[in-house]
Motif scaffolding. Structure first.
Motif, PDB file in Angstrom:
ATOM      1  N   GLY A  36       0.776  -1.232   0.000  1.00 43.91           N
ATOM      2  CA  GLY A  36       0.000   0.000   0.000  1.00 43.91           C
ATOM      3  C   GLY A  36       0.803   1.274   0.000  1.00 43.91           C
ATOM      4  N   LYS A  37       2.113   1.188   0.104  1.00 44.40           N
ATOM      5  CA  LYS A  37       2.947   2.380   0.155  1.00 44.40           C
ATOM      6  C   LYS A  37       3.611   2.634  -1.206  1.00 44.40           C
ATOM      7  N   PRO A  38       3.591   3.888  -1.689  1.00 44.06           N
ATOM      8  CA  PRO A  38       4.247   4.188  -2.963  1.00 44.06           C
ATOM      9  C   PRO A  38       5.765   4.094  -2.825  1.00 44.06           C
ATOM     10  N   VAL A  39       6.403   3.334  -3.711  1.00 43.77           N
ATOM     11  CA  VAL A  39       7.865   3.222  -3.682  1.00 43.77           C
ATOM     12  C   VAL A  39       8.501   3.759  -4.962  1.00 43.77           C
ATOM     13  N   ILE A  40       7.728   3.814  -6.035  1.00 42.33           N
ATOM     14  CA  ILE A  40       8.205   4.390  -7.290  1.00 42.33           C
ATOM     15  C   ILE A  40       7.090   5.239  -7.877  1.00 42.33           C
ATOM     16  N   ASP A  41       7.417   6.456  -8.265  1.00 35.57           N
ATOM     17  CA  ASP A  41       6.457   7.342  -8.924  1.00 35.57           C
ATOM     18  C   ASP A  41       7.225   8.097  -9.992  1.00 35.57           C
ATOM     19  N   ASP A  42       7.144   7.614 -11.215  1.00 33.15           N
ATOM     20  CA  ASP A  42       7.937   8.152 -12.318  1.00 33.15           C
ATOM     21  C   ASP A  42       6.995   8.679 -13.394  1.00 33.15           C
ATOM     22  N   THR A  43       7.065   9.964 -13.633  1.00 31.08           N
ATOM     23  CA  THR A  43       6.197  10.581 -14.638  1.00 31.08           C
ATOM     24  C   THR A  43       6.814  10.584 -16.029  1.00 31.08           C
ATOM     25  N   GLY A  44       7.955   9.924 -16.177  1.00 30.88           N
ATOM     26  CA  GLY A  44       8.587   9.847 -17.486  1.00 30.88           C
ATOM     27  C   GLY A  44       9.946  10.480 -17.545  1.00 30.88           C
ATOM     28  N   ASP A  45      10.497  10.877 -16.396  1.00 28.73           N
ATOM     29  CA  ASP A  45      11.800  11.539 -16.402  1.00 28.73           C
ATOM     30  C   ASP A  45      12.951  10.584 -16.099  1.00 28.73           C
ATOM     31  N   ASP A  46      12.636   9.284 -15.874  1.00 31.14           N
ATOM     32  CA  ASP A  46      13.655   8.262 -15.657  1.00 31.14           C
ATOM     33  C   ASP A  46      14.490   8.490 -14.407  1.00 31.14           C
ATOM     34  N   LYS A  47      14.037   9.259 -13.476  1.00 29.18           N
ATOM     35  CA  LYS A  47      14.870   9.601 -12.319  1.00 29.18           C
ATOM     36  C   LYS A  47      14.554   8.770 -11.080  1.00 29.18           C
ATOM     37  N   HIS A  48      13.382   8.155 -11.011  1.00 26.93           N
ATOM     38  CA  HIS A  48      12.980   7.497  -9.770  1.00 26.93           C
ATOM     39  C   HIS A  48      12.399   6.120 -10.077  1.00 26.93           C
ATOM     40  N   THR A  49      13.122   5.302 -10.839  1.00 25.95           N
ATOM     41  CA  THR A  49      12.585   4.019 -11.272  1.00 25.95           C
ATOM     42  C   THR A  49      13.084   2.861 -10.427  1.00 25.95           C
ATOM     43  N   GLN A  50      13.825   3.096  -9.346  1.00 25.03           N
ATOM     44  CA  GLN A  50      14.285   2.023  -8.478  1.00 25.03           C
ATOM     45  C   GLN A  50      14.015   2.371  -7.017  1.00 25.03           C
ATOM     46  N   ALA A  51      13.799   1.342  -6.231  1.00 18.07           N
ATOM     47  CA  ALA A  51      13.614   1.509  -4.785  1.00 18.07           C
ATOM     48  C   ALA A  51      14.118   0.250  -4.108  1.00 18.07           C
ATOM     49  N   THR A  52      14.862   0.399  -3.022  1.00 22.03           N
ATOM     50  CA  THR A  52      15.391  -0.739  -2.278  1.00 22.03           C
ATOM     51  C   THR A  52      14.595  -0.932  -0.996  1.00 22.03           C
ATOM     52  N   LEU A  53      14.099  -2.150  -0.811  1.00 20.41           N
ATOM     53  CA  LEU A  53      13.288  -2.502   0.351  1.00 20.41           C
ATOM     54  C   LEU A  53      13.933  -3.681   1.064  1.00 20.41           C
ATOM     55  N   HIS A  54      13.757  -3.727   2.375  1.00 22.24           N
ATOM     56  CA  HIS A  54      14.246  -4.869   3.147  1.00 22.24           C
ATOM     57  C   HIS A  54      13.067  -5.743   3.556  1.00 22.24           C
ATOM     58  N   PHE A  55      13.170  -7.042   3.235  1.00 27.23           N
ATOM     59  CA  PHE A  55      12.161  -8.006   3.633  1.00 27.23           C
ATOM     60  C   PHE A  55      12.769  -8.937   4.682  1.00 27.23           C
ATOM     61  N   ASP A  56      12.126  -9.039   5.818  1.00 29.72           N
ATOM     62  CA  ASP A  56      12.647  -9.866   6.905  1.00 29.72           C
ATOM     63  C   ASP A  56      12.405 -11.357   6.685  1.00 29.72           C
ATOM     64  N   ASP A  57      11.459 -11.677   5.839  1.00 30.22           N
ATOM     65  CA  ASP A  57      11.108 -13.081   5.626  1.00 30.22           C
ATOM     66  C   ASP A  57      10.581 -13.242   4.201  1.00 30.22           C
ATOM     67  N   SER A  58      10.065 -14.428   3.913  1.00 31.21           N
ATOM     68  CA  SER A  58       9.604 -14.713   2.555  1.00 31.21           C
ATOM     69  C   SER A  58       8.085 -14.709   2.430  1.00 31.21           C
ATOM     70  N   ARG A  59       7.389 -14.053   3.349  1.00 30.48           N
ATOM     71  CA  ARG A  59       5.927 -13.985   3.215  1.00 30.48           C
ATOM     72  C   ARG A  59       5.553 -13.057   2.048  1.00 30.48           C
ATOM     73  N   PRO A  60       4.417 -13.280   1.420  1.00 30.70           N
ATOM     74  CA  PRO A  60       3.984 -12.445   0.304  1.00 30.70           C
ATOM     75  C   PRO A  60       3.725 -11.001   0.729  1.00 30.70           C
ATOM     76  N   ARG A  61       4.126 -10.069  -0.140  1.00 33.11           N
ATOM     77  CA  ARG A  61       3.828  -8.643   0.081  1.00 33.11           C
ATOM     78  C   ARG A  61       2.872  -8.157  -1.009  1.00 33.11           C
ATOM     79  N   ASP A  62       1.884  -7.401  -0.599  1.00 28.15           N
ATOM     80  CA  ASP A  62       0.936  -6.837  -1.554  1.00 28.15           C
ATOM     81  C   ASP A  62       1.668  -5.895  -2.517  1.00 28.15           C
ATOM     82  N   VAL A  63       1.359  -5.998  -3.817  1.00 21.23           N
ATOM     83  CA  VAL A  63       2.016  -5.158  -4.814  1.00 21.23           C
ATOM     84  C   VAL A  63       0.986  -4.640  -5.814  1.00 21.23           C
ATOM     85  N   ARG A  64       1.162  -3.404  -6.218  1.00 24.86           N
ATOM     86  CA  ARG A  64       0.325  -2.799  -7.258  1.00 24.86           C
ATOM     87  C   ARG A  64       1.217  -1.976  -8.179  1.00 24.86           C
TER      88      ARG A  64
END
Length: 868
Positions: free
Chosen positions: A535-563
């Motif tokens: 539910g949290k925005p991690v990438i918001d790119d309007t076409g300028d190619d500047k914010h297309t990556q985000a690093t997240l830490h996962f403590d385990d292998s449970r599924p995370r909701d993604v949109r």
């Protein structure tokens, strides 16, 4: 001083000339050159200048539609929607089959012609909609570090020349008066990296290397293929930019080789003459120098300054006229101008797809096969691992169209062996720091334990996600090429897609998520993407190619909701949801897949994300599209070693556009297959080869070296120490190498004469027999050995080849006629001649020492100089 009477007489004479020109222009029986001359005579200077640029505007008063000269067809009609995607050029070269190349070229031009006809002659045609194809690339692949070497036919001038002639003939068709399209061999003449600095690179090449290595393929494409166009390169030779080199474009190309077509610059090459070569002070002077030298058409905007150049006396208007006549004559021949009847072209999609599969099969090279590991027997349980196992981009390479139904290796093996017999784990990225598509193993339609594989995609016919989606479906991964096509039944134009579900990490650690949008260039706008995790925005790119990556830490292998949301409001060409996953987690996942299998098939190598044209890549082993290390990238090497530790058979399938030093795999893998970038049917072809449904017969068009330490500096264009012809070391796998599932033997090598006079031809032949139990293709190769004492002669040169199909026990006598040019040598001044002495010819399935074959020889008496 001119009197009014004399001025009046001159004006009347000029009017009569224009009237006569118009009459010729209007006469349908006139030649294309006559029609073009008449047309050009009616243009103003400003109109002429506009027509000398690749995006030529319409001239309504002269009934001339707009025409964009830029179109691509390297291994399929490119960049304008659905088209047949053949193996990349280097893969096509591995087939060693000119007739196949001719057929591929024909399909490229027929599909380009169909696009053109859909718009219609006499109507405006934009970029990638025309009939002037800027292919093939016949530069010599002199060094495996060059990222664009994948676009070539390899390292040998003769092989490159034969394949270029066939491809050009396929593109243009059998009727020179009415070509199906026009082929453009490029980049004339000495161009093979580095990509960094290519716009201002000044090449110091010896006269010997120029004539012996860099010019022959272009000469063949022009003198035998009769290419209607040639593209000049970015580089300079000895201080003169190639596009302004009158000696190369005028003396060599037009006078010596008899070229009558038009020359187009590489894109912005004329502008480069000013900005990077510092050849002239401004673009007016650079443009004047280029068009005087023989560059007729500018891909770019520098020629807009020709108006100023003419007015200040840098170039005569008549020079512009000569170039324009060549250009408009080409358009008349193509049927773009005049009253030619419409020639609607149909495309046989099924037949073209079958040819793409055949090309992928013929391009496959079996490098190693210990103990008959291949073909795989019975119904084995197969572990498919590797970053190239399930990605569309490694099928397509660069300069490609959009395939209708691409088949990845994973899909191909599942279809052939059964999905229940195939386990899969990605295992590694292509290279450290380079994201790859998130695999299906990490995607679910929801966070529920019983969720299906993939993400749910909802496709809207608007950019606001309004209303009910036009289509809802499950996509097992987000790795799509939508260049000039609309997905899922959407109308072309503006649309939006929302994917929802879950990402399932294979283990704890830091994950870099990325959304890769294939950005258009020189276009009207870009697409926007947004990625949400839990539910949290991690990438918001309007076409300028500047914010297309985000690093997240996962403590385990449970599924995370993604949109993931894509708003297609511009001209971008596709989307990929990518990641960089922790090495330990990916290796452990691969180990689990291998544990449940009988054999491991690892799809490793490179990708168009790391090798290519002027890329923005700066990670270990890679630099701007080129390579600094030719070894397998470290993450993939670790994957192979982990798989081999199981003790189970390991089959390595190399997907790449160039040679990779597979030293470890040669020692430890059970089998190695080179599949290149295999095109739309690559997965099907690979599966058929591994299963034994098809017996591989491809051969390497390049040398596989062991290390960059074996190579001269990348920036040196000296051929000493490069390619099989001049390399003194021991290669990992030599040029011409390739194995089969059957055996071939050779006997009775012979020559038509023990001695000939210089200037005569000689015929050599050998009997080849399939002495094995399977039908298969053999590529019979002829290598010439030169007389002792010729210090500049190569160790050996390929002078003939034929791909033949033989049933078990079948024999055939294969014959080569060696003409004087194939028997010639080049001296230090660049002069070519047939020299006296004792010559040998090896005839076999590869080079001497690498394959079975036989030898014969002959003596040449006297000396015969040959024309350039």
């Amino acid at each position: 001083m001119m009197t009014y009477a004399r001025l009046a007489r001159r004006l009347l004479a000029y009017a009569a000339t224009i009237a006569l020109a118009g009459a010729v222009y209007a006469t349908e029986s006139a030649t294309p050159e006559q029609k073009a001359s008449g047309l050009v005579a009616r243009m103003s200077l400003e109109e002429k200048v506009a027509q000398l640029q690749s995006a030529a505007p319409a001239l309504p008063r002269l009934d001339i539609p707009a025409y964009e000269w830029w179109n691509e067809g390297l291994h399929g009609a490119a960049r304008a929607g659905y088209a047949t995607v053949f193996p990349q050029a280097i893969g096509l070269a591995a087939g060693w089959h000119p007739e196949l190349m001719r057929q591929v070229g024909e399909v490229v031009s027929r599909e380009a012609r169909a696009r053109f006809d859909a718009i219609g002659a006499g109507h405006d045609h934009g970029r990638y909609e025309g009939l002037t194809i800027w292919s093939p690339n016949v530069n010599i692949f002199r060094d495996p570090r060059w990222g664009r070497g994948q676009e070539t036919y390899g390292e040998d001038p003769y092989l490159t020349g034969r394949l270029a002639v066939a491809f050009v003939q396929g593109i243009q068709g059998p009727d020179p008066a009415h070509p199906r399209a026009i082929a453009t061999p490029k980049h004339f003449a000495v161009h093979s990296g580095p990509e960094a600095g290519r716009h201002g690179f000044d090449i110091d090449v010896s006269p010997h290397d120029l004539e012996a290595t860099f010019l022959p393929a272009f000469r063949a494409a022009v003198t035998e293929g009769h290419a209607g166009s040639v593209m000049c390169a970015y580089s300079a030779l000895h201080g003169t930019p190639v596009c302004a080199d009158a000696g190369l474009l005028g003396d060599t190309l037009r006078k010596a080789w008899g070229f009558t077509g038009y020359v187009v610059s590489d894109c912005d090459a004329v502008d480069d003459m000013t900005k990077f070569h510092y050849y002239k002070a401004d673009n007016a002077a650079s443009s004047a120098a280029a068009i005087r030298a023989g560059t007729d058409l500018d891909c770019g905007y520098a020629y807009a300054e020709l108006t100023a150049a003419v007015k200040r006396g840098d170039v005569d208007e008549s020079v512009l006229d000569a170039s324009l006549v060549r250009l408009f004559a080409a358009r008349y021949r193509l049927g773009d101008l005049g009253t030619s009847a419409a020639r609607p072209t149909t495309v046989d999609v099924k037949a073209n797809a079958a040819l793409a599969l055949r090309a992928a099969l013929e391009s496959t090279v079996l490098l190693k096969n210990d103990g008959g590991t291949l073909p795989l027997q019975g119904t084995p349980r197969i572990a498919v691992i590797g970053p190239n196992a399930d990605t569309v981009e490694t099928l397509e390479a660069n300069y490609h169209g959009t395939p209708r139904a691409p088949v990845t290796p994973l899909q191909g093996l599942r279809a052939r062996f059964g999905a229940d017999r195939v386990s899969y784990a990605q295992g590694a990225p292509v290279a450290a720091g380079v994201p790859v598509p998130v695999p299906e193993t990490a995607l679910r339609t929801s966070t529920a334990a019983d969720a299906a594989v993939g993400l749910t995609g909802r496709y809207f016919d608007n950019v606001a996600f309004d209303g009910t989606p036009l289509t809802t479906r499950v996509d097992r991964s987000v790795d799509f090429d939508w260049d000039h096509v609309a997905p899922a039944g959407l109308p072309k134009g503006r649309y939006a897609v929302r994917w929802t579900g879950a990402i399932v990490p294979p283990g704890p650690g830091d994950y870099t998520l990325a959304v890769h949008v294939e950005r258009c260039f020189d276009c009207g706008g870009h697409d926007a993407v947004r990625l949400f995790v839990d539910g949290k925005p991690v990438i918001d790119d309007t076409g300028d190619d500047k914010h297309t990556q985000a690093t997240l830490h996962f403590d385990d292998s449970r599924p995370r909701d993604v949109r993931l949301e894509l708003v297609h409001g511009g001209d971008d060409q596709g989307v990929r949801l990518q990641w960089l996953a922790p090495a330990a987690a990916q290796l452990a996942e691969a180990e689990r897949a291998v544990a449940s299998a009988d054999v491991t098939v690892a799809f490793v190598g490179l990708s168009p994300d790391v090798e290519g044209e002027e890329l923005h890549v700066d990670v270990p082993g890679f630099d701007g599209g080129d390579r600094t290390d030719i070894g397998l990238p470290a993450p993939q090497q670790a994957l192979l070693e982990r798989a081999a530790a199981s003790g189970k058979p390991l089959v390595v399938v190399l997907l790449s556009g160039s040679a990779v030093a597979l030293d470890w795999a040669k020692e430890h893998a059970s089998a190695i297959v080179a599949a290149w970038y295999p095109g739309e049917s690559g997965g099907t072809a690979i599966a058929q080869v591994l299963a034994g449904d098809y017996n591989p017969g491809g051969r390497l068009p390049v040398t596989f070296y062991r290390s960059v330490r074996d190579l001269p500096p990348f920036t040196s264009y000296q051929m000493k120490g490069r390619t099989y012809r001049y390399f003194e070391g021991t290669p990992l796998y030599p040029f011409g190498h390739g194995l089969s599932y059957t055996r071939f033997s050779y006997a009775k090598a012979s020559t038509s004469a023990a001695g000939i006079d210089a200037g005569q031809a000689v015929t050599v032949s050998v009997e080849v027999r399939n002495s094995g139990q399977r039908a298969g293709d053999e590529v019979v190769q002829a290598y010439l050995g030169y007389p002792q004492g010729d210090a500049l002669a190569p160790k050996r040169s390929l002078v003939g080849f034929q791909r033949v199909h033989l049933a078990p026990g079948e024999s055939r006598r294969v014959t080569f006629e060696l003409d004087p040019r194939r028997l010639s040598s080049v001296d230090a001044t660049g002069q070519r001649a047939v020299l006296a002495g004792e010559y040998t010819v090896f005839l076999g399935g590869g080079q001497p020492g690498d394959a079975a074959g036989g030898r014969t020889g002959f003596k040449i008496r006297g000396r015969q100089a040959l024309p350039r």
